[in-house]
Design an enzyme around this catalytic site. Structure first.
Site, mmCIF file in Angstrom:
data_model
loop_
_atom_site.group_PDB
_atom_site.id
_atom_site.type_symbol
_atom_site.label_atom_id
_atom_site.label_comp_id
_atom_site.label_asym_id
_atom_site.label_seq_id
_atom_site.Cartn_x
_atom_site.Cartn_y
_atom_site.Cartn_z
ATOM 1 N N CYS A 19 91.646 36.600 -73.080
ATOM 2 C CA CYS A 19 90.584 37.627 -73.074
ATOM 3 C C CYS A 19 89.582 37.379 -71.947
ATOM 4 O O CYS A 19 89.629 38.035 -70.901
ATOM 5 C CB CYS A 19 89.855 37.667 -74.425
ATOM 6 S SG CYS A 19 90.881 38.178 -75.813
ATOM 7 N N ARG A 20 88.677 36.429 -72.139
ATOM 8 C CA ARG A 20 87.544 36.285 -71.223
ATOM 9 C C ARG A 20 87.922 35.746 -69.845
ATOM 10 O O ARG A 20 87.556 36.329 -68.816
ATOM 11 C CB ARG A 20 86.468 35.397 -71.855
ATOM 12 C CG ARG A 20 85.846 36.009 -73.101
ATOM 13 C CD ARG A 20 85.054 34.985 -73.892
ATOM 14 N NE ARG A 20 85.932 34.010 -74.533
ATOM 15 C CZ ARG A 20 85.534 32.931 -75.187
ATOM 16 N NH1 ARG A 20 84.234 32.668 -75.253
ATOM 17 N NH2 ARG A 20 86.401 32.129 -75.756
ATOM 18 N N SER A 21 88.636 34.606 -69.818
ATOM 19 C CA SER A 21 88.869 33.985 -68.495
ATOM 20 C C SER A 21 89.836 34.761 -67.610
ATOM 21 O O SER A 21 89.610 34.814 -66.390
ATOM 22 C CB SER A 21 89.264 32.510 -68.623
ATOM 23 O OG SER A 21 90.470 32.333 -69.328
ATOM 24 N N ASP A 71 83.120 35.223 -77.525
ATOM 25 C CA ASP A 71 84.543 35.440 -77.781
ATOM 26 C C ASP A 71 84.735 36.805 -78.458
ATOM 27 O O ASP A 71 84.200 37.040 -79.542
ATOM 28 C CB ASP A 71 85.010 34.311 -78.708
ATOM 29 C CG ASP A 71 86.488 34.364 -78.994
ATOM 30 O OD1 ASP A 71 87.125 35.381 -78.676
ATOM 31 O OD2 ASP A 71 86.995 33.379 -79.549
HETATM 32 P P1 4NP Z 1 89.678 34.003 -75.250
HETATM 33 O O1 4NP Z 1 89.790 34.694 -76.691
HETATM 34 O O2 4NP Z 1 89.311 32.555 -75.474
HETATM 35 O O3 4NP Z 1 88.598 34.754 -74.568
HETATM 36 O O4 4NP Z 1 91.041 34.156 -74.580
HETATM 37 C C1 4NP Z 1 90.550 34.159 -77.740
HETATM 38 C C2 4NP Z 1 91.910 34.293 -77.728
HETATM 39 C C3 4NP Z 1 92.671 33.784 -78.782
HETATM 40 C C4 4NP Z 1 92.039 33.159 -79.834
HETATM 41 C C5 4NP Z 1 90.670 33.010 -79.833
HETATM 42 C C6 4NP Z 1 89.926 33.517 -78.778
HETATM 43 N N1 4NP Z 1 92.803 32.674 -80.926
HETATM 44 O O5 4NP Z 1 92.199 32.207 -81.896
HETATM 45 O O6 4NP Z 1 94.039 32.719 -80.875
#
Ligand code: 4NP
Length: 165
Positions: free
Chosen positions: A21-23, A133
């Protein structure tokens, strides 16, 4: 300079938890900034996650859809941070405090640890202490991520160009 002269690239790594998502959004936003400036050859930009459970996956479809509405293509394949990253990259930007703490723990050297920065320290138009997040939330969270990252990436680019970073 001739065509064989190596260019000393500035290398930037964006890191979140899952790298879906974010990175990867930060990675693509920063790519667009340097591309629009005609400076693609001067930068190495990548992203990774502290958690490897999504390794190989494209970004979350919600993140891709929100990005596409602003003209971004988010097509990075998720990968976990490696020890080598702390050597290869000049700056490593953590999306939140948990990412920041994890990265500092994972850093194999003091030099590598000192490359880890909080992306929130680069916000110019937002009073936030992280890029939250969006994974378990709704559409607003994904828009928020894009707003924050566009702000921070512009500021990071300006600071690098101005010799402040
Ligand atoms: P990200 O978001 O850290 O911005 O890529 C997430 C993606 C997956 C999960 C948590 C946050 N997960 O729990 O699987």
């Amino acid at each position: 300079m001739n065509s064989t002269t190596p260019i000393n690239k500035t290398s930037l790594l964006f890191v979140c938890l899952g790298n879906i998502c974010r990175s990867p959004a930060a990675d693509a936003i920063m790519h667009k900034i340097v591309k629009d400036a005609g400076e693609e050859d001067c930068f190495l930009i990548d992203s990774a996650g502290t958690y490897g459970g999504h390794a190989g996956s494209l970004p979350d479809p919600r993140m891709r859809a929100h990005g596409a509405r602003r003209g971004y293509v988010f097509d990075h394949h998720s990968r976990r941070v490696t020890a080598d990253d702390f050597d290869r990259f000049d700056y490593i930007f953590a999306m939140d405090d948990a990412n920041f703490d994890d990265l500092r723990r994972l850093a194999p050297t003091i030099e590598g640890r000192d490359k880890v920065l909080r992306i929130a320290d680069f916000f110019e138009h937002y009073q936030m202490d992280c890029v939250p997040d969006p994974y378990y939330g709704g559409a607003d969270g994904f828009e928020n991520v894009l707003n924050l990252l566009e702000d921070a990436c512009e500021a990071i680019y300006k600071k690098i160009k101005g010799g402040e970073l």
